[in-house]
Motif scaffolding. Structure first.
Motif, PDB file in Angstrom:
ATOM      1  N   VAL A  80      -3.605  18.579 -17.039  1.00  0.00           N
ATOM      2  CA  VAL A  80      -2.428  17.754 -16.771  1.00  0.00           C
ATOM      3  C   VAL A  80      -2.880  16.476 -16.070  1.00  0.00           C
ATOM      4  CG1 VAL A  80      -0.165  17.655 -15.678  1.00  0.00           C
ATOM      5  CG2 VAL A  80      -1.044  19.847 -16.535  1.00  0.00           C
ATOM      6  N   HIS A  81      -2.649  15.346 -16.729  1.00  0.00           N
ATOM      7  CA  HIS A  81      -2.992  14.045 -16.171  1.00  0.00           C
ATOM      8  C   HIS A  81      -1.776  13.449 -15.465  1.00  0.00           C
ATOM      9  CE1 HIS A  81      -6.767  13.741 -18.580  1.00  0.00           C
ATOM     10  NE2 HIS A  81      -6.084  14.494 -19.432  1.00  0.00           N
ATOM     11  N   ALA A  82      -1.959  12.320 -14.800  1.00  0.00           N
ATOM     12  CA  ALA A  82      -0.793  11.573 -14.318  1.00  0.00           C
ATOM     13  C   ALA A  82       0.107  11.315 -15.521  1.00  0.00           C
ATOM     14  CB  ALA A  82      -1.232  10.254 -13.688  1.00  0.00           C
ATOM     15  N   PRO A  83       1.413  11.499 -15.388  1.00  0.00           N
ATOM     16  CA  PRO A  83       2.279  11.492 -16.569  1.00  0.00           C
ATOM     17  C   PRO A  83       2.398  10.154 -17.279  1.00  0.00           C
ATOM     18  CG  PRO A  83       3.561  11.660 -14.546  1.00  0.00           C
ATOM     19  CD  PRO A  83       2.135  11.850 -14.158  1.00  0.00           C
ATOM     20  N   VAL A  84       2.137   9.042 -16.590  1.00  0.00           N
ATOM     21  CA  VAL A  84       2.255   7.735 -17.229  1.00  0.00           C
ATOM     22  C   VAL A  84       1.280   6.770 -16.567  1.00  0.00           C
ATOM     23  CG1 VAL A  84       4.050   6.850 -15.667  1.00  0.00           C
ATOM     24  CG2 VAL A  84       3.952   6.008 -18.033  1.00  0.00           C
ATOM     25  N   GLU A  85       0.848   5.763 -17.315  1.00  0.00           N
ATOM     26  CA  GLU A  85       0.012   4.696 -16.767  1.00  0.00           C
ATOM     27  C   GLU A  85       0.885   3.451 -16.639  1.00  0.00           C
ATOM     28  OE1 GLU A  85      -3.490   4.024 -19.039  1.00  0.00           O
ATOM     29  OE2 GLU A  85      -4.314   6.022 -18.674  1.00  0.00           O
ATOM     30  N   PRO A  86       1.386   3.180 -15.446  1.00  0.00           N
ATOM     31  CA  PRO A  86       2.284   2.023 -15.276  1.00  0.00           C
ATOM     32  C   PRO A  86       1.492   0.719 -15.237  1.00  0.00           C
ATOM     33  CG  PRO A  86       1.868   3.028 -13.169  1.00  0.00           C
ATOM     34  CD  PRO A  86       1.172   3.898 -14.186  1.00  0.00           C
ATOM     35  N   ARG A  87       2.183  -0.370 -15.559  1.00  0.00           N
ATOM     36  CA  ARG A  87       1.578  -1.689 -15.360  1.00  0.00           C
ATOM     37  C   ARG A  87       1.778  -2.163 -13.924  1.00  0.00           C
ATOM     38  NH1 ARG A  87       3.874  -3.380 -21.185  1.00  0.00           N
ATOM     39  NH2 ARG A  87       5.481  -1.976 -20.379  1.00  0.00           N
ATOM     40  N   GLN A  88       2.868  -1.702 -13.301  1.00  0.00           N
ATOM     41  CA  GLN A  88       3.199  -2.132 -11.952  1.00  0.00           C
ATOM     42  C   GLN A  88       3.681  -0.940 -11.131  1.00  0.00           C
ATOM     43  OE1 GLN A  88       5.018  -6.508 -12.340  1.00  0.00           O
ATOM     44  NE2 GLN A  88       6.193  -5.072 -13.552  1.00  0.00           N
ATOM     45  N   VAL A  89       3.369  -0.992  -9.847  1.00  0.00           N
ATOM     46  CA  VAL A  89       3.836   0.045  -8.924  1.00  0.00           C
ATOM     47  C   VAL A  89       4.521  -0.651  -7.757  1.00  0.00           C
ATOM     48  CG1 VAL A  89       3.206   2.000  -7.467  1.00  0.00           C
ATOM     49  CG2 VAL A  89       1.902   1.550  -9.575  1.00  0.00           C
ATOM     50  N   PHE A  90       5.812  -0.389  -7.611  1.00  0.00           N
ATOM     51  CA  PHE A  90       6.590  -0.952  -6.514  1.00  0.00           C
ATOM     52  C   PHE A  90       6.806   0.151  -5.482  1.00  0.00           C
ATOM     53  CE2 PHE A  90       7.556  -3.279 -10.334  1.00  0.00           C
ATOM     54  CZ  PHE A  90       7.516  -4.607  -9.923  1.00  0.00           C
ATOM     55  N   GLN A  91       6.491  -0.149  -4.225  1.00  0.00           N
ATOM     56  CA  GLN A  91       6.543   0.864  -3.183  1.00  0.00           C
ATOM     57  C   GLN A  91       7.491   0.437  -2.068  1.00  0.00           C
ATOM     58  OE1 GLN A  91       1.940   0.973  -3.333  1.00  0.00           O
ATOM     59  NE2 GLN A  91       2.540   2.951  -2.512  1.00  0.00           N
ATOM     60  N   SER A  92       8.376   1.337  -1.708  1.00  0.00           N
ATOM     61  CA  SER A  92       9.322   1.054  -0.634  1.00  0.00           C
ATOM     62  C   SER A  92       8.782   1.589   0.681  1.00  0.00           C
ATOM     63  CB  SER A  92      10.678   1.701  -0.940  1.00  0.00           C
ATOM     64  OG  SER A  92      11.597   1.438   0.093  1.00  0.00           O
ATOM     65  N   GLY A  93       8.717   0.725   1.682  1.00  0.00           N
ATOM     66  CA  GLY A  93       8.234   1.130   2.988  1.00  0.00           C
ATOM     67  C   GLY A  93       9.362   1.257   3.988  1.00  0.00           C
ATOM     68  N   ALA A  94       9.131   2.065   5.012  1.00  0.00           N
ATOM     69  CA  ALA A  94      10.092   2.219   6.116  1.00  0.00           C
ATOM     70  C   ALA A  94      11.487   2.532   5.602  1.00  0.00           C
ATOM     71  CB  ALA A  94      10.108   0.947   6.971  1.00  0.00           C
ATOM     72  N   ASN A  95      11.568   3.481   4.677  1.00  0.00           N
ATOM     73  CA  ASN A  95      12.853   3.761   4.037  1.00  0.00           C
ATOM     74  C   ASN A  95      13.507   5.057   4.492  1.00  0.00           C
ATOM     75  OD1 ASN A  95      14.919   2.932   2.259  1.00  0.00           O
ATOM     76  ND2 ASN A  95      14.186   4.370   0.708  1.00  0.00           N
ATOM     77  N   TYR A  96      12.794   5.865   5.286  1.00  0.00           N
ATOM     78  CA  TYR A  96      13.395   7.073   5.842  1.00  0.00           C
ATOM     79  C   TYR A  96      13.545   6.878   7.341  1.00  0.00           C
ATOM     80  CZ  TYR A  96      13.071   9.990   1.646  1.00  0.00           C
ATOM     81  OH  TYR A  96      13.242  10.524   0.391  1.00  0.00           O
ATOM     82  N   ARG A  97      14.747   7.020   7.799  1.00  0.00           N
ATOM     83  CA  ARG A  97      15.073   6.694   9.184  1.00  0.00           C
ATOM     84  C   ARG A  97      14.207   7.453  10.178  1.00  0.00           C
ATOM     85  NH1 ARG A  97      18.603   7.953  13.380  1.00  0.00           N
ATOM     86  NH2 ARG A  97      19.735   6.167  14.269  1.00  0.00           N
ATOM     87  N   GLN A  98      14.161   8.793  10.056  1.00  0.00           N
ATOM     88  CA  GLN A  98      13.425   9.597  11.025  1.00  0.00           C
ATOM     89  C   GLN A  98      11.923   9.369  10.919  1.00  0.00           C
ATOM     90  OE1 GLN A  98      14.924  11.351  13.506  1.00  0.00           O
ATOM     91  NE2 GLN A  98      12.823  11.425  14.310  1.00  0.00           N
ATOM     92  N   HIS A  99      11.440   9.124   9.702  1.00  0.00           N
ATOM     93  CA  HIS A  99      10.020   8.874   9.494  1.00  0.00           C
ATOM     94  C   HIS A  99       9.557   7.641  10.282  1.00  0.00           C
ATOM     95  CE1 HIS A  99       6.207   8.303   7.403  1.00  0.00           C
ATOM     96  NE2 HIS A  99       6.591   7.109   7.004  1.00  0.00           N
ATOM     97  N   VAL A 100      10.340   6.570  10.215  1.00  0.00           N
ATOM     98  CA  VAL A 100       9.953   5.339  10.913  1.00  0.00           C
ATOM     99  C   VAL A 100      10.003   5.539  12.425  1.00  0.00           C
ATOM    100  CG1 VAL A 100      10.539   2.917  11.292  1.00  0.00           C
ATOM    101  CG2 VAL A 100      10.669   3.892   8.995  1.00  0.00           C
ATOM    102  N   ILE A 101      10.997   6.259  12.899  1.00  0.00           N
ATOM    103  CA  ILE A 101      11.079   6.540  14.336  1.00  0.00           C
ATOM    104  C   ILE A 101       9.846   7.316  14.788  1.00  0.00           C
ATOM    105  CG2 ILE A 101      12.360   7.812  16.111  1.00  0.00           C
ATOM    106  CD1 ILE A 101      14.926   7.165  14.516  1.00  0.00           C
ATOM    107  N   ASP A 102       9.452   8.336  14.011  1.00  0.00           N
ATOM    108  CA  ASP A 102       8.267   9.123  14.355  1.00  0.00           C
ATOM    109  C   ASP A 102       7.003   8.270  14.349  1.00  0.00           C
ATOM    110  OD1 ASP A 102       9.861  11.342  14.578  1.00  0.00           O
ATOM    111  OD2 ASP A 102       9.266  12.228  12.659  1.00  0.00           O
ATOM    112  N   LEU A 103       6.880   7.382  13.342  1.00  0.00           N
ATOM    113  CA  LEU A 103       5.701   6.525  13.264  1.00  0.00           C
ATOM    114  C   LEU A 103       5.621   5.576  14.451  1.00  0.00           C
ATOM    115  CD1 LEU A 103       5.109   5.337   9.586  1.00  0.00           C
ATOM    116  CD2 LEU A 103       3.634   6.760  11.008  1.00  0.00           C
TER     117      LEU A 103
END
Length: 327
Positions: A80-103
């Motif tokens: 099983v390989h990665a399911p797709v080879e994207p041309r672009q990867v967009f990543q959302s940061g600081a998007n979980y409230r509790q996660h950012v507080i912990d960090l």
């Protein structure tokens, strides 16, 4: 034969038999895979090409999933390989409230004059203000960081604080440019699992603090984004804003949170990214990671660690960490 765990009648992935080239496959719940090159009569077909023709092919995929006479292979016999080879990867940061507080608490300077309670309250206020101002934070990742859902992850020798971040990822079905929040989910073909590994020691530029974050260095080593095991069509996921994201390290639960804790849902993130960039079929939109990373626990990744990640309805991935061999 193990069943394939996911919601709906089928999922899509990329597979290979021993010694053979990878192929786009349709996997059904009983644990069998149909080679879409053969089924559709297109020897050069790739998974990304399926998403480039998503509206056209989706009805046919449903037909193939329901065809009990289709010539399928056992999933157990395939890589099983990665399911797709994207041309672009967009990543959302600081998007979980509790996660950012912990960090914020984990990254506090030793000379920070605030108490823990004051730092927590201040960060919570910042997150609430961000939500009210409706301003997501999105940056770019490299497709070369992607690896398969069961492949080993090599921890670079320079990575002092390698950490895990399990995330829900959306896969784009057609070009999206300046789409509204209301129409954004129409551009999502399906969902998969991504583990967005991060070296915490290199997130911030110590030599030039005014520049801020260094996402190239901290997130884009080869194999730092285990992806999959497959992509589940959007119609099979009732509500991407209500899924359980769970990561276990060597069997111990570290992350276990609902996507309800996201500040900005899938539609808002897709819409926001599309206001600047043109999203393309097969592209990934990662939606951020919930609380429970290694910085929170004071326990970072090391040689021999095994990560098991799962998200409701999308299956599970398992990756083993290995230390880079010194040259």
């Amino acid at each position: 034969m193990k069943p394939a765990a996911f919601s709906g009648p089928f999922a899509l992935g990329t597979f290979s038999a021993p010694g053979e080239a990878p192929f786009p496959g349709l996997v059904v719940p009983d644990g069998h895979v149909l080679d879409l090159r053969t089924a559709l009569g297109e020897p050069a077909l790739t998974a990304r090409a399926v998403f480039e023709r998503w509206a056209e092919l989706l009805p046919r995929l449903h037909e193939l999933a329901a065809d009990a006479q289709a010539d399928r292979q056992p999933l157990d016999a395939l890589h099983v390989h990665a399911p797709v080879e994207p041309r672009q990867v967009f990543q959302s940061g600081a998007n979980y409230r509790q996660h950012v507080i912990d960090l914020e608490l984990a990254h506090r300077s030793p000379d920070d004059p605030r108490t823990v309670e004051e730092a927590r309250a201040e960060t919570a206020e910042i997150m609430d203000r961000r939500a009210a101002e409706d301003l997501p934070y999105v940056f770019i990742g490299l497709p070369s960081a992607i690896t398969g859902p069961y492949d080993d992850v090599v921890l670079p020798s320079w990575a002092e604080q390698p950490d895990w971040e399990l995330e829900l990822a959306a896969v784009i079905s057609r070009p999206a440019y300046r789409v509204s929040v209301e129409e954004a989910l129409e551009y999502v073909a399906g969902y998969t699992i991504a583990n967005d590994l991060t070296d915490r020691a290199t997130v911030f530029r110590r030599d030039m603090k005014a520049i801020g974050t260094d996402w190239l260095r901290s997130k884009n080593a080869p194999g730092f984004t285990p992806l999959g095991p497959w992509i589940v069509p959007a119609a099979s996921i009732a509500d991407p804003g209500d899924l359980r994201v769970t990561l276990r390290l060597n069997g111990e639960t570290m992350q276990d949170e609902s996507t309800k804790d996201m500040l900005f849902g899938v539609a808002r993130i897709v819409s926001y990214a599309s206001q600047t960039a043109r999203l393309l079929p097969g592209d990934l939109v990662l939606t951020g990671s919930p609380a429970g990373n290694g910085m929170h626990w004071g326990r970072l990744l090391r040689d021999g660690d095994v990560m098991d990640g799962s998200i409701t309805g999308l299956g599970a991935q398992r990756t083993r960490c290995t230390a880079e061999v010194s040259r």
